[in-house]
Scaffold this active site. Sequence first.
Site, PDB file in Angstrom:
ATOM      1  N   GLU A  51       0.846  -1.205   0.000  1.00 56.61           N
ATOM      2  CA  GLU A  51       0.000   0.000   0.000  1.00 56.61           C
ATOM      3  C   GLU A  51       0.874   1.244   0.000  1.00 56.61           C
ATOM      4  OE1 GLU A  51      -2.897   0.997  -0.407  1.00 56.61           O
ATOM      5  OE2 GLU A  51      -4.432  -0.046   0.755  1.00 56.61           O
ATOM      6  N   ASP A  52       0.370   2.301  -0.606  1.00 59.31           N
ATOM      7  CA  ASP A  52       1.031   3.597  -0.467  1.00 59.31           C
ATOM      8  C   ASP A  52       0.791   4.145   0.934  1.00 59.31           C
ATOM      9  OD1 ASP A  52      -1.657   3.746  -1.108  1.00 59.31           O
ATOM     10  OD2 ASP A  52      -1.488   5.570  -2.289  1.00 59.31           O
ATOM     11  N   ASP A  64      -4.642   4.683   6.361  1.00 63.23           N
ATOM     12  CA  ASP A  64      -5.208   5.856   7.030  1.00 63.23           C
ATOM     13  C   ASP A  64      -6.152   5.379   8.148  1.00 63.23           C
ATOM     14  OD1 ASP A  64      -6.211   8.357   7.672  1.00 63.23           O
ATOM     15  OD2 ASP A  64      -6.993   8.809   5.700  1.00 63.23           O
ATOM     16  N   PHE A  75      -3.031  15.837   4.337  1.00 64.15           N
ATOM     17  CA  PHE A  75      -3.452  15.361   3.016  1.00 64.15           C
ATOM     18  C   PHE A  75      -2.204  15.266   2.162  1.00 64.15           C
ATOM     19  CE2 PHE A  75      -7.132  14.557   0.359  1.00 64.15           C
ATOM     20  CZ  PHE A  75      -6.513  14.438  -0.881  1.00 64.15           C
ATOM     21  N   ARG A 114      -0.206  12.000  -9.052  1.00 65.98           N
ATOM     22  CA  ARG A 114       0.335  10.664  -8.750  1.00 65.98           C
ATOM     23  C   ARG A 114       1.762  10.509  -9.279  1.00 65.98           C
ATOM     24  NH1 ARG A 114      -3.904   7.263  -6.939  1.00 65.98           N
ATOM     25  NH2 ARG A 114      -5.924   7.620  -7.914  1.00 65.98           N
TER      26      ARG A 114
HETATM   27  C1  PRP Z   1      -6.028   4.961  -0.427  1.00 65.99           C
HETATM   28  C2  PRP Z   1      -4.850   4.058  -0.144  1.00 65.99           C
HETATM   29  C3  PRP Z   1      -5.468   2.913   0.587  1.00 65.99           C
HETATM   30  C4  PRP Z   1      -6.630   3.548   1.323  1.00 65.99           C
HETATM   31  C5  PRP Z   1      -6.261   3.742   2.756  1.00 65.99           C
HETATM   32  O1  PRP Z   1      -6.653   4.544  -1.590  1.00 65.99           O
HETATM   33  O2  PRP Z   1      -4.197   3.659  -1.301  1.00 65.99           O
HETATM   34  O3  PRP Z   1      -5.900   1.907  -0.277  1.00 65.99           O
HETATM   35  O4  PRP Z   1      -6.887   4.814   0.703  1.00 65.99           O
HETATM   36  O5  PRP Z   1      -7.310   4.336   3.476  1.00 65.99           O
HETATM   37  P1  PRP Z   1      -7.993   3.657   4.753  1.00 65.99           P
HETATM   38  O6  PRP Z   1      -6.898   3.156   5.637  1.00 65.99           O
HETATM   39  O7  PRP Z   1      -8.741   4.815   5.366  1.00 65.99           O
HETATM   40  O8  PRP Z   1      -8.895   2.581   4.269  1.00 65.99           O
HETATM   41  P2  PRP Z   1      -7.793   5.410  -2.339  1.00 65.99           P
HETATM   42  O9  PRP Z   1      -9.139   4.954  -1.872  1.00 65.99           O
HETATM   43  O10 PRP Z   1      -7.470   6.865  -2.213  1.00 65.99           O
HETATM   44  O11 PRP Z   1      -7.673   4.939  -3.849  1.00 65.99           O
HETATM   45  P3  PRP Z   1      -6.433   5.080  -4.871  1.00 65.99           P
HETATM   46  O12 PRP Z   1      -5.319   4.220  -4.331  1.00 65.99           O
HETATM   47  O13 PRP Z   1      -6.973   4.565  -6.152  1.00 65.99           O
HETATM   48  O14 PRP Z   1      -6.040   6.544  -4.929  1.00 65.99           O
END
Ligand code: PRP
Length: 174
Positions: free
Chosen positions: A96-97, A100, A149, A162
């Site tokens: 994961e990036d 949160d 953010f 990105r």
């Molecule tokens: C982001 C990130 C995780 C998730 C984490 O994805 O890559 O998958 O949010 O958040 P959480 O811990 O609150 O569940 P996002 O939904 O922004 O989609 P993306 O990777 O396509 O930008």
Amino acid sequence: MMSREILFTPSQITEKTEELGREITANYSGRPLVLIGVLKGAFMFLADLARAIDLPVEIDFIRVASYGDATTTSGTIRLTKAPEIDLTGKHVLLVEDIVDTGSTLTWLHQYFKEHHAESVCMCALIDKYERRQKDVMVDYSGFRVEKGFLIGYGLDHAEQFRNLPAIYEVLPDE
Ligand code: PRP
């Protein structure tokens, strides 16, 4: 124009990624390892992390959508792209990036357990903990950040930014 402040430079990201790669290499030696990138945000980190792991690995992707507005996660998660590799008996490392609230990670853990992975661990470049709602374990984390953010290196704001090679915090309007 949105203002931003640099948080992690490309060389800090590279150094951290190489450190994580060494740790993962040591821990998974001799075991069948599958890296699963969580789209879209993880694409860039996965590409670099995979090159920092000195083991034979399989690579696949999963995509999930979470409902809610752009900056908060509702906790309702739906699968939109399933992995294609058979995971039975393999060791899954989710990449994961950012983590949160922890909702996505909690959902993913359950999903991979149900799909017969031998073990499921998580590697996140950024562990952002202030809004954490679930008691989840990030096994390999790069940077711990309280809040903010963040954009760049895979992370977006309305699908932009990105491709930035560094990670920035978006600053509130003055
Ligand atoms: C982001 C990130 C995780 C998730 C984490 O994805 O890559 O998958 O949010 O958040 P959480 O811990 O609150 O569940 P996002 O939904 O922004 O989609 P993306 O990777 O396509 O930008």
